[in-house]
Design an enzyme around this catalytic site. Structure first.
Site, PDB file in Angstrom:
ATOM      1  N   ARG A   1     -10.281 -65.153 173.332  1.00 49.03           N
ATOM      2  CA  ARG A   1     -11.166 -66.265 173.659  1.00 49.03           C
ATOM      3  C   ARG A   1     -10.428 -67.174 174.652  1.00 49.03           C
ATOM      4  O   ARG A   1      -9.222 -67.409 174.499  1.00 49.03           O
ATOM      5  CB  ARG A   1     -11.542 -67.070 172.410  1.00 49.03           C
ATOM      6  CG  ARG A   1     -12.544 -66.393 171.489  1.00 49.03           C
ATOM      7  CD  ARG A   1     -13.934 -66.259 172.118  1.00 49.03           C
ATOM      8  NE  ARG A   1     -14.908 -65.673 171.208  1.00 49.03           N
ATOM      9  CZ  ARG A   1     -15.234 -64.380 171.164  1.00 49.03           C
ATOM     10  NH1 ARG A   1     -14.650 -63.516 171.977  1.00 49.03           N
ATOM     11  NH2 ARG A   1     -16.152 -63.951 170.321  1.00 49.03           N
TER      12      ARG A   1
ATOM     13  N   HIS B   1     -15.672 -60.707 180.632  1.00 41.07           N
ATOM     14  CA  HIS B   1     -15.848 -60.505 179.185  1.00 41.07           C
ATOM     15  C   HIS B   1     -16.432 -59.116 178.877  1.00 41.07           C
ATOM     16  O   HIS B   1     -17.475 -58.996 178.234  1.00 41.07           O
ATOM     17  CB  HIS B   1     -16.739 -61.605 178.588  1.00 41.07           C
ATOM     18  CG  HIS B   1     -16.548 -61.802 177.103  1.00 41.07           C
ATOM     19  ND1 HIS B   1     -16.474 -63.034 176.514  1.00 41.07           N
ATOM     20  CD2 HIS B   1     -16.416 -60.909 176.089  1.00 41.07           C
ATOM     21  CE1 HIS B   1     -16.312 -62.899 175.199  1.00 41.07           C
ATOM     22  NE2 HIS B   1     -16.274 -61.598 174.922  1.00 41.07           N
TER      23      HIS B   1
END
Ligand code: NDP
Ligand code: OXD
Length: 307
Positions: A222, A270
């Site tokens: 993250r 991502h």
């Protein structure tokens, strides 16, 4: 059985079809349609209205491995189990992504590409493998898969987790007291921690300074675990040689962000391990069947811990 489905992106049809095949007889409503009293909610980054409208459910399935986004939703009902995805096809993808990044670095793919473009025939000295330690922050489902994938290459492998682990061929470090020694051994630092109050901002200047000079940060967990300005300062000063980033504090990464054009950063949107519909639905449907029989399931999130 009534299921409320709020899937990621624009894949609602694929999720609905897979779910209908895996749980014949279930009535499936795709958000913003919402049944009166759904039995289960399957969600990804749910809007705050969802739980307010859906009422109590038996369990909430998070359509991803990381649960930070769902835990932040103010209307999240208390006491309802939140169940995350465990691997579901992501571990193999993560192992591929990290292995590629480590080997590109170790075999100096970028340096040789630059030499080719300069028309130069030059053999660079090889890195000593013993000095090319790979440290994995977070030794859960994905961290273990990455360690297994890297093991055959012979890099020294270390892992840092909240609790101590015993894994052949992996040096286990645990807790904040052992973080400095772990970082000092990590020529490549792979971040696979969940985003929690204890991990946000963990990779700041002080932590990056503890890495060996020339280290490479791979963040596939993250964005908020890394302090962006501190990472850029470490790269600019040459304390870090490169960063491979798949996750960001804000996604999509804003167009003016300095990461986009930094010469020492390779970034991806991502995609290191995407949620696979069929694998995820198979896992969730199996867990729903267990819950309906009154059996326990794995992957239940500890809300206090944040993962
Ligand atoms: P797990 O829950 O299986 O593993 C988490 C690991 O982190 C555990 O080893 C845990 O320690 C450790 N950990 C948690 N908090 C701390 C802490 N404060 N200090 C030290 N160690 C800590 O998660 P997964 O492996 O399934 O996934 C990891 C993360 O990867 C997800 O949370 C998600 O954010 C990210 N992810 C990113 C994807 C992408 O495409 N980029 C795709 C999928 C996931 P312990 O074992 O002791 O509990
Ligand atoms: C996840 C992710 O947490 O896709 O599953 O990031």
């Amino acid at each position: 059985m009534d299921i409320l489905l709020q899937p990621p992106g624009d894949e609602a049809d694929a999720w609905r079809t897979a779910l209908a095949a895996a749980l014949p007889g279930a009535r499936i409503a795709v958000w913003p349609e919402a049944p009166e009293d759904p039995d289960y909610a399957l969600v990804w980054k749910p809007p705050v209205e969802l739980f307010a409208r859906a009422g109590p459910v038996k369990a909430i399935f998070n359509l991803g491995a990381g649960v930070n986004a769902i835990l932040d939703v103010a209307s999240l009902p208390a006491g309802v189990p939140i169940i995350r995805l465990e691997d579901a096809g992501m571990a193999a993808q993560m192992a591929e992504y990290v292995t590629l990044a480590v080997l590109r670095d170790y075999r100096e793919a970028d340096a040789y590409a630059a030499l080719q473009h300069a028309g130069r025939w030059l053999r660079r000295p090889r890195f000593e493998k013993a000095e090319f330690g790979v440290g994995i922050l977070g030794f859960g489902v994905l961290g273990v898969a990455v360690a297994r994938a890297l093991m055959p290459f012979g890099f020294p492998i270390a892992a840092w987790s909240r609790t101590r682990k015993t894994a052949p061929g992996v040096a286990s470090f645990s807790g904040p007291a052992e973080l400095p020694a772990f970082l000092a051994a990590s020529r490549v630092l792979v971040c696979l921690l969940p985003s929690t109050p204890s991990t946000r901002g963990l990779l700041d200047r002080a932590a990056l300074d503890r890495l060996p000079r020339g280290a490479h940060l791979i963040n596939v967990a993250r964005g908020e675990i890394v302090v962006d300005e501190d990472l850029i300062a470490a790269l600019d000063a040459g304390r870090l040689s490169r960063a491979t980033l798949d996750v960001f504090r804000e996604e999509p990464l804003p167009s003016g962000h300095p990461f986009w054009h930094h010469s020492r950063i390779a970034l991806t949107p991502h995609i290191s391990a995407v949620t696979l519909v069929d694998d995820s639905v198979a896992q969730i449907a199996a867990k729903i069947r267990r819950l309906e029989r009154g059996e326990s399931v794995t992957g239940v999130v500890d809300r206090a811990r944040g993962y």
